[in-house]
Enzyme design. Sequence first.
Site, PDB file in Angstrom:
ATOM      1  NE  ARG A  89      -3.807  -2.343   0.598  1.00 13.07           N
ATOM      2  CZ  ARG A  89      -3.658  -3.597   0.162  1.00 13.07           C
ATOM      3  NH1 ARG A  89      -2.637  -3.917  -0.632  1.00 13.07           N
ATOM      4  NH2 ARG A  89      -4.538  -4.517   0.483  1.00 13.07           N
ATOM      5  CB  SER A 108      -8.613  -0.614   5.021  1.00 13.82           C
ATOM      6  OG  SER A 108      -9.182  -1.791   4.524  1.00 13.82           O
ATOM      7  CD  GLU A 163      -5.159   1.343   2.818  1.00 16.95           C
ATOM      8  OE1 GLU A 163      -4.805   0.299   3.394  1.00 16.95           O
ATOM      9  OE2 GLU A 163      -6.036   1.361   1.932  1.00 16.95           O
TER      10      GLU A 163
HETATM   11  P1  FAD Z   1      -8.331   9.886  -4.036  1.00 16.70           P
HETATM   12  O1  FAD Z   1      -9.006   9.495  -2.793  1.00 16.70           O
HETATM   13  O2  FAD Z   1      -8.944  10.940  -4.869  1.00 16.70           O
HETATM   14  O3  FAD Z   1      -6.815  10.298  -3.708  1.00 16.70           O
HETATM   15  C1  FAD Z   1      -6.023   9.470  -2.874  1.00 16.70           C
HETATM   16  C2  FAD Z   1      -4.621  10.081  -2.805  1.00 16.70           C
HETATM   17  O4  FAD Z   1      -3.990  10.007  -4.082  1.00 16.70           O
HETATM   18  C3  FAD Z   1      -4.635  11.564  -2.447  1.00 16.70           C
HETATM   19  O5  FAD Z   1      -3.491  11.817  -1.675  1.00 16.70           O
HETATM   20  C4  FAD Z   1      -4.556  12.271  -3.785  1.00 16.70           C
HETATM   21  O6  FAD Z   1      -3.933  13.539  -3.690  1.00 16.70           O
HETATM   22  C5  FAD Z   1      -3.711  11.309  -4.609  1.00 16.70           C
HETATM   23  N1  FAD Z   1      -4.086  11.257  -6.031  1.00 16.70           N
HETATM   24  C6  FAD Z   1      -5.272  10.853  -6.545  1.00 16.70           C
HETATM   25  N2  FAD Z   1      -5.226  10.844  -7.891  1.00 16.70           N
HETATM   26  C7  FAD Z   1      -3.987  11.272  -8.224  1.00 16.70           C
HETATM   27  C8  FAD Z   1      -3.323  11.481  -9.467  1.00 16.70           C
HETATM   28  N3  FAD Z   1      -3.901  11.245 -10.639  1.00 16.70           N
HETATM   29  N4  FAD Z   1      -2.045  11.946  -9.451  1.00 16.70           N
HETATM   30  C9  FAD Z   1      -1.419  12.183  -8.276  1.00 16.70           C
HETATM   31  N5  FAD Z   1      -1.991  12.011  -7.071  1.00 16.70           N
HETATM   32  C10 FAD Z   1      -3.256  11.542  -7.048  1.00 16.70           C
HETATM   33  N6  FAD Z   1      -7.804   0.369  -1.644  1.00 16.70           N
HETATM   34  C11 FAD Z   1      -7.101  -0.741  -1.897  1.00 16.70           C
HETATM   35  O7  FAD Z   1      -5.874  -0.673  -2.120  1.00 16.70           O
HETATM   36  N7  FAD Z   1      -7.686  -1.977  -1.901  1.00 16.70           N
HETATM   37  C12 FAD Z   1      -8.994  -2.130  -1.675  1.00 16.70           C
HETATM   38  O8  FAD Z   1      -9.491  -3.248  -1.712  1.00 16.70           O
HETATM   39  C13 FAD Z   1      -9.786  -0.973  -1.396  1.00 16.70           C
HETATM   40  N8  FAD Z   1     -11.106  -1.087  -1.105  1.00 16.70           N
HETATM   41  C14 FAD Z   1     -11.835   0.026  -0.833  1.00 16.70           C
HETATM   42  C15 FAD Z   1     -13.198  -0.123  -0.541  1.00 16.70           C
HETATM   43  C16 FAD Z   1     -13.974   0.994  -0.284  1.00 16.70           C
HETATM   44  C17 FAD Z   1     -15.441   0.825   0.019  1.00 16.70           C
HETATM   45  C18 FAD Z   1     -13.393   2.285  -0.325  1.00 16.70           C
HETATM   46  C19 FAD Z   1     -14.237   3.505  -0.104  1.00 16.70           C
HETATM   47  C20 FAD Z   1     -12.039   2.443  -0.588  1.00 16.70           C
HETATM   48  C21 FAD Z   1     -11.239   1.306  -0.842  1.00 16.70           C
HETATM   49  N9  FAD Z   1      -9.868   1.404  -1.107  1.00 16.70           N
HETATM   50  C22 FAD Z   1      -9.134   0.284  -1.383  1.00 16.70           C
HETATM   51  C23 FAD Z   1      -9.206   2.712  -1.102  1.00 16.70           C
HETATM   52  C24 FAD Z   1      -9.325   3.473  -2.452  1.00 16.70           C
HETATM   53  O9  FAD Z   1     -10.361   2.947  -3.229  1.00 16.70           O
HETATM   54  C25 FAD Z   1      -8.031   3.416  -3.251  1.00 16.70           C
HETATM   55  O10 FAD Z   1      -6.958   3.924  -2.497  1.00 16.70           O
HETATM   56  C26 FAD Z   1      -8.123   4.199  -4.552  1.00 16.70           C
HETATM   57  O11 FAD Z   1      -6.995   3.947  -5.347  1.00 16.70           O
HETATM   58  C27 FAD Z   1      -8.265   5.703  -4.339  1.00 16.70           C
HETATM   59  O12 FAD Z   1      -8.521   6.295  -5.605  1.00 16.70           O
HETATM   60  P2  FAD Z   1      -9.131   7.731  -5.734  1.00 16.70           P
HETATM   61  O13 FAD Z   1      -9.104   8.102  -7.168  1.00 16.70           O
HETATM   62  O14 FAD Z   1     -10.444   7.787  -5.065  1.00 16.70           O
HETATM   63  O15 FAD Z   1      -8.059   8.585  -4.941  1.00 16.70           O
HETATM   64  P1  NAP Z   2      -9.987 -10.764   4.940  1.00 12.55           P
HETATM   65  O1  NAP Z   2     -10.070 -11.624   3.741  1.00 12.55           O
HETATM   66  O2  NAP Z   2     -10.973 -10.899   6.043  1.00 12.55           O
HETATM   67  O3  NAP Z   2      -8.518 -10.865   5.550  1.00 12.55           O
HETATM   68  C1  NAP Z   2      -8.152 -10.094   6.705  1.00 12.55           C
HETATM   69  C2  NAP Z   2      -6.751  -9.586   6.507  1.00 12.55           C
HETATM   70  O4  NAP Z   2      -5.880 -10.691   6.450  1.00 12.55           O
HETATM   71  C3  NAP Z   2      -6.627  -8.806   5.231  1.00 12.55           C
HETATM   72  O5  NAP Z   2      -6.344  -7.493   5.564  1.00 12.55           O
HETATM   73  C4  NAP Z   2      -5.547  -9.497   4.456  1.00 12.55           C
HETATM   74  O6  NAP Z   2      -4.423  -8.665   4.172  1.00 12.55           O
HETATM   75  C5  NAP Z   2      -5.039 -10.613   5.332  1.00 12.55           C
HETATM   76  N1  NAP Z   2      -5.070 -11.886   4.561  1.00 12.55           N
HETATM   77  C6  NAP Z   2      -6.133 -12.689   4.362  1.00 12.55           C
HETATM   78  N2  NAP Z   2      -5.773 -13.792   3.665  1.00 12.55           N
HETATM   79  C7  NAP Z   2      -4.453 -13.660   3.419  1.00 12.55           C
HETATM   80  C8  NAP Z   2      -3.499 -14.475   2.752  1.00 12.55           C
HETATM   81  N3  NAP Z   2      -3.836 -15.635   2.195  1.00 12.55           N
HETATM   82  N4  NAP Z   2      -2.237 -14.024   2.663  1.00 12.55           N
HETATM   83  C9  NAP Z   2      -1.886 -12.839   3.189  1.00 12.55           C
HETATM   84  N5  NAP Z   2      -2.739 -12.026   3.848  1.00 12.55           N
HETATM   85  C10 NAP Z   2      -4.010 -12.438   3.977  1.00 12.55           C
HETATM   86  O7  NAP Z   2      -9.960  -9.227   4.473  1.00 12.55           O
HETATM   87  P2  NAP Z   2     -11.128  -8.256   4.046  1.00 12.55           P
HETATM   88  O8  NAP Z   2     -11.110  -7.130   4.991  1.00 12.55           O
HETATM   89  O9  NAP Z   2     -12.384  -9.001   3.784  1.00 12.55           O
HETATM   90  O10 NAP Z   2     -10.546  -7.701   2.660  1.00 12.55           O
HETATM   91  C11 NAP Z   2     -10.369  -8.573   1.562  1.00 12.55           C
HETATM   92  C12 NAP Z   2      -9.337  -7.979   0.625  1.00 12.55           C
HETATM   93  O11 NAP Z   2      -9.797  -6.699   0.150  1.00 12.55           O
HETATM   94  C13 NAP Z   2      -7.998  -7.732   1.316  1.00 12.55           C
HETATM   95  O12 NAP Z   2      -6.981  -8.020   0.401  1.00 12.55           O
HETATM   96  C14 NAP Z   2      -8.027  -6.255   1.642  1.00 12.55           C
HETATM   97  O13 NAP Z   2      -6.740  -5.668   1.616  1.00 12.55           O
HETATM   98  C15 NAP Z   2      -8.885  -5.689   0.507  1.00 12.55           C
HETATM   99  N6  NAP Z   2      -9.603  -4.495   0.973  1.00 12.55           N
HETATM  100  C16 NAP Z   2      -8.904  -3.335   1.083  1.00 12.55           C
HETATM  101  C17 NAP Z   2      -9.523  -2.168   1.484  1.00 12.55           C
HETATM  102  C18 NAP Z   2      -8.761  -0.880   1.537  1.00 12.55           C
HETATM  103  O14 NAP Z   2      -9.369   0.171   1.663  1.00 12.55           O
HETATM  104  N7  NAP Z   2      -7.456  -0.905   1.430  1.00 12.55           N
HETATM  105  C19 NAP Z   2     -10.874  -2.174   1.809  1.00 12.55           C
HETATM  106  C20 NAP Z   2     -11.563  -3.393   1.738  1.00 12.55           C
HETATM  107  C21 NAP Z   2     -10.906  -4.548   1.300  1.00 12.55           C
HETATM  108  P3  NAP Z   2      -4.301  -7.688   2.913  1.00 12.55           P
HETATM  109  O15 NAP Z   2      -5.132  -6.506   3.267  1.00 12.55           O
HETATM  110  O16 NAP Z   2      -2.851  -7.409   2.890  1.00 12.55           O
HETATM  111  O17 NAP Z   2      -4.776  -8.390   1.683  1.00 12.55           O
END
Ligand code: FAD
Ligand code: NAP
Length: 337
Positions: A163, A237, A333
Amino acid sequence: MIKKNVSLQTFNTFGVKVAAKLFAQAENEDQVRNVIQSDEFRKHDNLILGGGSNVLFTKDFDGIVLRNHIQGVEVIEETPSSVVVRVGGGVVWHEFVLYCIEHGWNGVENLSLIPGSVGASPMQNIGAYGVEVETVFHELEAIHLQTGEIHYFNGSDCNFGYRDSIFKNKLKGEYLISRVTFQLSKDNHFNISYGAIEQELEQMGVKSLSARAVSNAVIAIRQSKLPDPKEIGNSGSFFKNPIVDQAIYNKIKGQFPEVVAYSAGEGKMKLAAGWLIDQAGWKGVTRGNYGVHKKQALVLVNYGGAKGKEIYNLSEEILNSIHEKFGVSLEREVNIY
Ligand code: FAD
Ligand code: NAP
Protein backbone atom coordinates in the site's frame (compact mmCIF):
# COMPACT_ATOMS: atom_id res chain seq x y z
CA MET A 1 -12.41 26.91 -15.52
CA ILE A 2 -11.21 27.53 -11.95
CA LYS A 3 -14.24 27.85 -9.69
CA LYS A 4 -14.42 29.44 -6.25
CA ASN A 5 -15.77 27.98 -3.01
CA VAL A 6 -16.87 24.57 -4.29
CA SER A 7 -18.41 21.93 -2.03
CA LEU A 8 -16.36 18.72 -1.88
CA GLN A 9 -19.14 16.68 -0.27
CA THR A 10 -19.84 14.67 -3.45
CA PHE A 11 -16.12 14.43 -4.24
CA ASN A 12 -15.18 12.39 -1.16
CA THR A 13 -16.66 8.97 -0.37
CA PHE A 14 -16.74 9.77 3.35
CA GLY A 15 -19.36 12.36 2.32
CA VAL A 16 -17.81 14.92 4.63
CA LYS A 17 -19.21 18.39 4.13
CA VAL A 18 -16.25 20.65 3.37
CA ALA A 19 -15.44 23.13 0.63
CA ALA A 20 -12.41 23.98 -1.49
CA LYS A 21 -11.41 27.63 -1.83
CA LEU A 22 -10.66 26.93 -5.52
CA PHE A 23 -11.57 23.94 -7.69
CA ALA A 24 -10.85 22.82 -11.25
CA GLN A 25 -11.39 19.64 -13.21
CA ALA A 26 -9.06 18.60 -16.03
CA GLU A 27 -10.24 16.47 -18.97
CA ASN A 28 -6.83 16.29 -20.67
CA GLU A 29 -3.14 17.16 -20.27
CA ASP A 30 -3.54 20.66 -21.77
CA GLN A 31 -6.20 21.52 -19.22
CA VAL A 32 -3.91 20.28 -16.43
CA ARG A 33 -1.13 22.55 -17.74
CA ASN A 34 -3.49 25.53 -17.97
CA VAL A 35 -4.44 25.09 -14.32
CA ILE A 36 -0.97 24.45 -12.92
CA GLN A 37 0.48 27.43 -14.80
CA SER A 38 -2.22 29.77 -13.46
CA ASP A 39 -1.55 32.35 -10.75
CA GLU A 40 -4.24 30.79 -8.58
CA PHE A 41 -2.39 27.45 -8.61
CA ARG A 42 1.03 28.94 -7.98
CA LYS A 43 -0.18 31.07 -5.06
CA HIS A 44 -2.09 28.34 -3.22
CA ASP A 45 -1.59 24.93 -1.69
CA ASN A 46 -2.86 22.27 -4.06
CA LEU A 47 -4.45 18.88 -3.87
CA ILE A 48 -4.84 16.45 -6.77
CA LEU A 49 -8.06 14.50 -6.40
CA GLY A 50 -9.36 11.41 -8.18
CA GLY A 51 -12.48 9.66 -6.87
CA GLY A 52 -11.95 10.90 -3.30
CA SER A 53 -12.18 7.34 -1.94
CA ASN A 54 -8.96 7.39 0.06
CA VAL A 55 -9.14 10.80 1.70
CA LEU A 56 -10.55 12.30 4.89
CA PHE A 57 -11.07 16.06 4.96
CA THR A 58 -10.84 17.38 8.52
CA LYS A 59 -11.47 20.99 7.43
CA ASP A 60 -12.20 23.12 4.38
CA PHE A 61 -9.36 22.99 1.86
CA ASP A 62 -7.82 26.46 1.82
CA GLY A 63 -6.22 26.04 -1.59
CA ILE A 64 -6.91 24.64 -5.04
CA VAL A 65 -8.25 21.15 -5.69
CA LEU A 66 -7.48 19.83 -9.17
CA ARG A 67 -9.66 16.85 -10.06
CA ASN A 68 -8.16 14.52 -12.62
CA HIS A 69 -10.76 13.43 -15.19
CA ILE A 70 -8.53 12.35 -18.09
CA GLN A 71 -10.32 9.58 -20.01
CA GLY A 72 -9.42 6.99 -22.65
CA VAL A 73 -8.29 3.38 -23.00
CA GLU A 74 -5.98 2.57 -25.93
CA VAL A 75 -4.15 -0.60 -26.90
CA ILE A 76 -0.43 0.09 -27.36
CA GLU A 77 0.77 -3.41 -28.12
CA GLU A 78 -0.92 -6.78 -28.57
CA THR A 79 0.42 -10.32 -28.94
CA PRO A 80 -1.50 -13.64 -28.90
CA SER A 81 -0.76 -13.93 -25.18
CA SER A 82 -0.82 -10.38 -23.83
CA VAL A 83 -1.87 -6.79 -24.31
CA VAL A 84 -0.44 -3.44 -23.21
CA VAL A 85 -3.09 -0.75 -22.58
CA ARG A 86 -2.70 2.94 -21.80
CA VAL A 87 -5.49 4.28 -19.62
CA GLY A 88 -6.50 7.84 -18.69
CA GLY A 89 -5.89 8.61 -15.02
CA GLY A 90 -9.49 9.81 -14.62
CA VAL A 91 -11.04 6.54 -15.76
CA VAL A 92 -12.99 4.87 -12.94
CA TRP A 93 -10.90 1.89 -11.77
CA HIS A 94 -13.77 -0.62 -11.62
CA GLU A 95 -14.95 0.38 -15.12
CA PHE A 96 -11.43 -0.35 -16.37
CA VAL A 97 -11.57 -3.77 -14.66
CA LEU A 98 -14.90 -4.54 -16.38
CA TYR A 99 -13.48 -3.34 -19.74
CA CYS A 100 -10.56 -5.77 -19.33
CA ILE A 101 -12.90 -8.65 -18.51
CA GLU A 102 -15.08 -7.90 -21.57
CA HIS A 103 -11.98 -7.94 -23.79
CA GLY A 104 -10.55 -11.17 -22.36
CA TRP A 105 -7.59 -9.44 -20.67
CA ASN A 106 -6.74 -11.01 -17.34
CA GLY A 107 -4.88 -9.81 -14.26
CA VAL A 108 -7.10 -7.21 -12.58
CA GLU A 109 -10.17 -9.34 -11.79
CA ASN A 110 -9.15 -9.71 -8.10
CA LEU A 111 -9.14 -5.89 -7.90
CA SER A 112 -12.83 -5.64 -8.83
CA LEU A 113 -15.03 -3.05 -7.12
CA ILE A 114 -12.17 -1.02 -5.64
CA PRO A 115 -13.49 2.56 -5.79
CA GLY A 116 -11.49 5.42 -7.23
CA SER A 117 -9.57 6.32 -10.34
CA VAL A 118 -6.90 4.64 -12.45
CA GLY A 119 -4.56 7.60 -11.79
CA ALA A 120 -4.62 6.94 -8.06
CA SER A 121 -4.10 3.18 -8.39
CA PRO A 122 -0.28 3.35 -8.29
CA MET A 123 -0.30 5.88 -5.43
CA GLN A 124 -0.77 3.24 -2.76
CA ASN A 125 -0.25 0.26 -5.08
CA ILE A 126 -3.89 -0.75 -4.59
CA GLY A 127 -4.33 -4.35 -3.59
CA ALA A 128 -6.92 -6.92 -2.70
CA TYR A 129 -7.29 -10.69 -2.60
CA GLY A 130 -3.58 -11.39 -3.13
CA VAL A 131 -3.07 -9.08 -6.15
CA GLU A 132 -1.54 -5.60 -6.24
CA VAL A 133 -1.52 -3.13 -9.11
CA GLU A 134 2.24 -3.61 -9.29
CA THR A 135 1.60 -7.10 -10.75
CA VAL A 136 0.09 -5.67 -13.96
CA PHE A 137 1.80 -2.28 -13.99
CA HIS A 138 3.92 -1.37 -17.03
CA GLU A 139 4.54 2.38 -16.90
CA LEU A 140 2.95 5.67 -15.92
CA GLU A 141 2.97 9.22 -17.20
CA ALA A 142 2.94 12.00 -14.66
CA ILE A 143 2.82 15.76 -15.11
CA HIS A 144 5.30 17.61 -12.93
CA LEU A 145 3.27 20.25 -11.08
CA GLN A 146 6.07 22.83 -11.10
CA THR A 147 7.28 22.53 -14.69
CA GLY A 148 4.32 20.99 -16.54
CA GLU A 149 6.67 18.41 -18.09
CA ILE A 150 5.58 14.81 -18.55
CA HIS A 151 7.84 12.30 -16.82
CA TYR A 152 7.69 8.52 -17.33
CA PHE A 153 8.03 6.02 -14.48
CA ASN A 154 8.51 2.28 -14.84
CA GLY A 155 7.76 -0.21 -12.07
CA SER A 156 11.10 0.09 -10.33
CA ASP A 157 10.98 3.93 -10.49
CA CYS A 158 7.66 3.76 -8.59
CA ASN A 159 9.27 1.91 -5.68
CA PHE A 160 6.08 -0.01 -4.97
CA GLY A 161 5.57 -1.47 -1.51
CA TYR A 162 2.68 -2.69 0.61
CA ARG A 163 0.00 0.00 0.00
CA ASP A 164 2.87 2.30 -0.85
CA SER A 165 4.84 3.93 -3.67
CA ILE A 166 7.32 6.74 -4.23
CA PHE A 167 4.34 9.07 -4.84
CA LYS A 168 3.27 8.70 -1.19
CA ASN A 169 6.81 9.40 0.03
CA LYS A 170 9.75 11.06 -1.74
CA LEU A 171 7.63 12.52 -4.56
CA LYS A 172 4.53 13.32 -2.48
CA GLY A 173 2.63 16.27 -3.94
CA GLU A 174 4.98 16.72 -6.91
CA TYR A 175 3.05 15.07 -9.74
CA LEU A 176 -0.36 14.48 -11.27
CA ILE A 177 -0.47 10.92 -12.61
CA SER A 178 -2.12 11.50 -15.99
CA ARG A 179 -2.06 8.05 -17.61
CA VAL A 180 -1.15 4.52 -16.55
CA THR A 181 -0.07 1.67 -18.85
CA PHE A 182 -0.81 -1.90 -17.83
CA GLN A 183 0.28 -5.26 -19.23
CA LEU A 184 -2.52 -7.82 -19.10
CA SER A 185 -2.52 -11.47 -19.94
CA LYS A 186 -4.71 -13.49 -22.27
CA ASP A 187 -3.71 -16.73 -20.49
CA ASN A 188 -6.24 -18.21 -18.13
CA HIS A 189 -4.20 -18.19 -14.92
CA PHE A 190 -6.21 -16.98 -11.96
CA ASN A 191 -5.32 -16.35 -8.35
CA ILE A 192 -8.17 -17.82 -6.31
CA SER A 193 -6.31 -19.13 -3.28
CA TYR A 194 -6.84 -15.97 -1.25
CA GLY A 195 -9.56 -15.57 1.36
CA ALA A 196 -13.02 -16.77 0.47
CA ILE A 197 -12.74 -16.63 -3.36
CA GLU A 198 -12.57 -20.39 -3.88
CA GLN A 199 -15.48 -21.01 -1.51
CA GLU A 200 -17.55 -18.26 -3.18
CA LEU A 201 -16.87 -19.74 -6.65
CA GLU A 202 -18.07 -23.11 -5.37
CA GLN A 203 -21.22 -21.59 -3.91
CA MET A 204 -21.84 -19.83 -7.21
CA GLY A 205 -21.61 -23.22 -8.94
CA VAL A 206 -18.78 -22.10 -11.25
CA LYS A 207 -17.48 -25.06 -13.26
CA SER A 208 -15.12 -23.35 -15.66
CA LEU A 209 -12.90 -20.61 -14.28
CA SER A 210 -12.83 -17.22 -16.01
CA ALA A 211 -11.90 -13.63 -15.13
CA ARG A 212 -15.60 -12.79 -15.07
CA ALA A 213 -16.33 -15.59 -12.58
CA VAL A 214 -13.45 -14.50 -10.30
CA SER A 215 -14.60 -10.88 -10.57
CA ASN A 216 -18.19 -11.83 -9.71
CA ALA A 217 -16.97 -13.81 -6.69
CA VAL A 218 -14.85 -10.89 -5.47
CA ILE A 219 -17.77 -8.50 -5.98
CA ALA A 220 -20.12 -10.78 -4.04
CA ILE A 221 -17.69 -11.12 -1.12
CA ARG A 222 -17.03 -7.38 -1.02
CA GLN A 223 -20.72 -6.50 -1.16
CA SER A 224 -21.43 -8.86 1.73
CA LYS A 225 -18.76 -7.31 3.98
CA LEU A 226 -18.10 -3.71 3.03
CA PRO A 227 -20.34 -0.66 3.32
CA ASP A 228 -21.22 0.88 -0.05
CA PRO A 229 -20.05 4.52 0.06
CA LYS A 230 -23.24 5.49 -1.79
CA GLU A 231 -25.17 4.39 1.30
CA ILE A 232 -22.72 4.85 4.19
CA GLY A 233 -19.79 7.25 3.90
CA ASN A 234 -16.38 5.60 4.24
CA SER A 235 -12.92 5.39 2.67
CA GLY A 236 -12.36 1.64 2.91
CA SER A 237 -9.72 0.40 5.33
CA PHE A 238 -8.74 3.32 7.50
CA PHE A 239 -5.54 1.64 8.73
CA LYS A 240 -2.86 -0.48 7.09
CA ASN A 241 -2.09 -3.96 8.35
CA PRO A 242 1.07 -3.48 10.44
CA ILE A 243 4.17 -5.43 9.45
CA VAL A 244 6.15 -6.40 12.53
CA ASP A 245 9.30 -8.34 13.36
CA GLN A 246 8.83 -12.04 14.06
CA ALA A 247 9.93 -11.46 17.69
CA ILE A 248 7.11 -8.96 18.26
CA TYR A 249 4.64 -11.32 16.63
CA ASN A 250 5.84 -14.17 18.86
CA LYS A 251 5.28 -12.01 21.93
CA ILE A 252 1.73 -11.09 20.84
CA LYS A 253 1.01 -14.72 19.91
CA GLY A 254 2.14 -15.78 23.40
CA GLN A 255 -0.45 -13.49 24.93
CA PHE A 256 -3.16 -13.80 22.24
CA PRO A 257 -2.80 -17.28 20.67
CA GLU A 258 -5.63 -16.64 18.20
CA VAL A 259 -3.98 -13.54 16.64
CA VAL A 260 -4.51 -13.39 12.84
CA ALA A 261 -1.24 -12.88 10.97
CA TYR A 262 0.49 -13.81 7.72
CA SER A 263 4.12 -14.13 6.72
CA ALA A 264 5.45 -10.93 5.16
CA GLY A 265 8.90 -12.01 4.04
CA GLU A 266 11.87 -13.18 6.02
CA GLY A 267 11.58 -12.42 9.74
CA LYS A 268 8.45 -10.30 9.24
CA MET A 269 4.76 -10.88 9.96
CA LYS A 270 1.72 -8.93 8.76
CA LEU A 271 -0.89 -8.60 11.50
CA ALA A 272 -4.55 -8.26 10.48
CA ALA A 273 -5.31 -4.75 11.77
CA GLY A 274 -9.05 -5.55 11.61
CA TRP A 275 -8.52 -8.36 14.13
CA LEU A 276 -6.54 -6.12 16.50
CA ILE A 277 -9.23 -3.41 16.38
CA ASP A 278 -12.00 -5.95 16.86
CA GLN A 279 -10.21 -7.50 19.86
CA ALA A 280 -9.80 -4.08 21.41
CA GLY A 281 -13.60 -3.80 21.38
CA TRP A 282 -14.03 -1.21 18.63
CA LYS A 283 -16.06 -3.14 16.03
CA GLY A 284 -19.50 -1.59 15.69
CA VAL A 285 -18.79 1.24 18.15
CA THR A 286 -21.04 4.17 17.22
CA ARG A 287 -20.68 7.79 18.28
CA GLY A 288 -23.87 9.46 17.14
CA ASN A 289 -23.52 9.74 13.37
CA TYR A 290 -20.13 8.07 12.89
CA GLY A 291 -18.22 5.08 14.14
CA VAL A 292 -16.56 1.76 13.33
CA HIS A 293 -18.41 -0.42 10.84
CA LYS A 294 -20.24 -3.33 12.44
CA LYS A 295 -19.04 -5.95 9.94
CA GLN A 296 -15.51 -4.67 9.27
CA ALA A 297 -13.50 -3.11 12.11
CA LEU A 298 -10.95 -1.61 9.70
CA VAL A 299 -13.56 0.68 8.16
CA LEU A 300 -14.59 3.92 9.86
CA VAL A 301 -17.97 5.22 8.74
CA ASN A 302 -19.97 8.42 8.47
CA TYR A 303 -23.67 7.62 8.90
CA GLY A 304 -24.44 11.15 7.69
CA GLY A 305 -23.43 14.60 8.83
CA ALA A 306 -20.29 13.67 10.79
CA LYS A 307 -17.33 16.03 10.71
CA GLY A 308 -14.00 14.83 9.35
CA LYS A 309 -12.29 15.97 12.54
CA GLU A 310 -14.59 13.74 14.63
CA ILE A 311 -13.71 10.73 12.48
CA TYR A 312 -10.03 11.64 12.70
CA ASN A 313 -10.24 11.89 16.51
CA LEU A 314 -11.88 8.47 16.64
CA SER A 315 -9.00 7.07 14.56
CA GLU A 316 -6.59 8.61 17.07
CA GLU A 317 -8.38 6.89 19.96
CA ILE A 318 -8.19 3.57 18.10
CA LEU A 319 -4.47 4.02 17.40
CA ASN A 320 -3.80 4.71 21.08
CA SER A 321 -5.90 1.81 22.27
CA ILE A 322 -4.16 -0.68 19.92
CA HIS A 323 -0.79 0.58 21.07
CA GLU A 324 -1.79 0.16 24.69
CA LYS A 325 -3.23 -3.34 24.28
CA PHE A 326 -0.78 -4.89 21.79
CA GLY A 327 2.22 -2.55 21.76
CA VAL A 328 1.74 -2.13 17.99
CA SER A 329 1.60 1.22 16.17
CA LEU A 330 -1.05 1.31 13.47
CA GLU A 331 -0.55 3.58 10.47
CA ARG A 332 -3.42 5.34 8.69
CA GLU A 333 -3.94 4.27 5.09
CA VAL A 334 -6.38 7.10 4.33
CA ASN A 335 -4.82 10.44 3.34
CA ILE A 336 -5.75 13.18 5.84
CA TYR A 337 -6.31 16.79 4.74
P1 FAD B 1 -8.33 9.89 -4.04
O1 FAD B 1 -9.01 9.49 -2.79
O2 FAD B 1 -8.94 10.94 -4.87
O3 FAD B 1 -6.82 10.30 -3.71
C1 FAD B 1 -6.02 9.47 -2.87
C2 FAD B 1 -4.62 10.08 -2.80
O4 FAD B 1 -3.99 10.01 -4.08
C3 FAD B 1 -4.64 11.56 -2.45
O5 FAD B 1 -3.49 11.82 -1.68
C4 FAD B 1 -4.56 12.27 -3.78
O6 FAD B 1 -3.93 13.54 -3.69
C5 FAD B 1 -3.71 11.31 -4.61
N1 FAD B 1 -4.09 11.26 -6.03
C6 FAD B 1 -5.27 10.85 -6.54
N2 FAD B 1 -5.23 10.84 -7.89
C7 FAD B 1 -3.99 11.27 -8.22
C8 FAD B 1 -3.32 11.48 -9.47
N3 FAD B 1 -3.90 11.25 -10.64
N4 FAD B 1 -2.04 11.95 -9.45
C9 FAD B 1 -1.42 12.18 -8.28
N5 FAD B 1 -1.99 12.01 -7.07
C10 FAD B 1 -3.26 11.54 -7.05
N6 FAD B 1 -7.80 0.37 -1.64
C11 FAD B 1 -7.10 -0.74 -1.90
O7 FAD B 1 -5.87 -0.67 -2.12
N7 FAD B 1 -7.69 -1.98 -1.90
C12 FAD B 1 -8.99 -2.13 -1.68
O8 FAD B 1 -9.49 -3.25 -1.71
C13 FAD B 1 -9.79 -0.97 -1.40
N8 FAD B 1 -11.11 -1.09 -1.11
C14 FAD B 1 -11.84 0.03 -0.83
C15 FAD B 1 -13.20 -0.12 -0.54
C16 FAD B 1 -13.97 0.99 -0.28
C17 FAD B 1 -15.44 0.82 0.02
C18 FAD B 1 -13.39 2.28 -0.33
C19 FAD B 1 -14.24 3.50 -0.10
C20 FAD B 1 -12.04 2.44 -0.59
C21 FAD B 1 -11.24 1.31 -0.84
N9 FAD B 1 -9.87 1.40 -1.11
C22 FAD B 1 -9.13 0.28 -1.38
C23 FAD B 1 -9.21 2.71 -1.10
C24 FAD B 1 -9.32 3.47 -2.45
O9 FAD B 1 -10.36 2.95 -3.23
C25 FAD B 1 -8.03 3.42 -3.25
O10 FAD B 1 -6.96 3.92 -2.50
C26 FAD B 1 -8.12 4.20 -4.55
O11 FAD B 1 -6.99 3.95 -5.35
C27 FAD B 1 -8.26 5.70 -4.34
O12 FAD B 1 -8.52 6.30 -5.60
P2 FAD B 1 -9.13 7.73 -5.73
O13 FAD B 1 -9.10 8.10 -7.17
O14 FAD B 1 -10.44 7.79 -5.06
O15 FAD B 1 -8.06 8.58 -4.94
P1 NAP C 1 -9.99 -10.76 4.94
O1 NAP C 1 -10.07 -11.62 3.74
O2 NAP C 1 -10.97 -10.90 6.04
O3 NAP C 1 -8.52 -10.86 5.55
C1 NAP C 1 -8.15 -10.09 6.70
C2 NAP C 1 -6.75 -9.59 6.51
O4 NAP C 1 -5.88 -10.69 6.45
C3 NAP C 1 -6.63 -8.81 5.23
O5 NAP C 1 -6.34 -7.49 5.56
C4 NAP C 1 -5.55 -9.50 4.46
O6 NAP C 1 -4.42 -8.66 4.17
C5 NAP C 1 -5.04 -10.61 5.33
N1 NAP C 1 -5.07 -11.89 4.56
C6 NAP C 1 -6.13 -12.69 4.36
N2 NAP C 1 -5.77 -13.79 3.67
C7 NAP C 1 -4.45 -13.66 3.42
C8 NAP C 1 -3.50 -14.47 2.75
N3 NAP C 1 -3.84 -15.64 2.20
N4 NAP C 1 -2.24 -14.02 2.66
C9 NAP C 1 -1.89 -12.84 3.19
N5 NAP C 1 -2.74 -12.03 3.85
C10 NAP C 1 -4.01 -12.44 3.98
O7 NAP C 1 -9.96 -9.23 4.47
P2 NAP C 1 -11.13 -8.26 4.05
O8 NAP C 1 -11.11 -7.13 4.99
O9 NAP C 1 -12.38 -9.00 3.78
O10 NAP C 1 -10.55 -7.70 2.66
C11 NAP C 1 -10.37 -8.57 1.56
C12 NAP C 1 -9.34 -7.98 0.62
O11 NAP C 1 -9.80 -6.70 0.15
C13 NAP C 1 -8.00 -7.73 1.32
O12 NAP C 1 -6.98 -8.02 0.40
C14 NAP C 1 -8.03 -6.25 1.64
O13 NAP C 1 -6.74 -5.67 1.62
C15 NAP C 1 -8.88 -5.69 0.51
N6 NAP C 1 -9.60 -4.50 0.97
C16 NAP C 1 -8.90 -3.33 1.08
C17 NAP C 1 -9.52 -2.17 1.48
C18 NAP C 1 -8.76 -0.88 1.54
O14 NAP C 1 -9.37 0.17 1.66
N7 NAP C 1 -7.46 -0.90 1.43
C19 NAP C 1 -10.87 -2.17 1.81
C20 NAP C 1 -11.56 -3.39 1.74
C21 NAP C 1 -10.91 -4.55 1.30
P3 NAP C 1 -4.30 -7.69 2.91
O15 NAP C 1 -5.13 -6.51 3.27
O16 NAP C 1 -2.85 -7.41 2.89
O17 NAP C 1 -4.78 -8.39 1.68
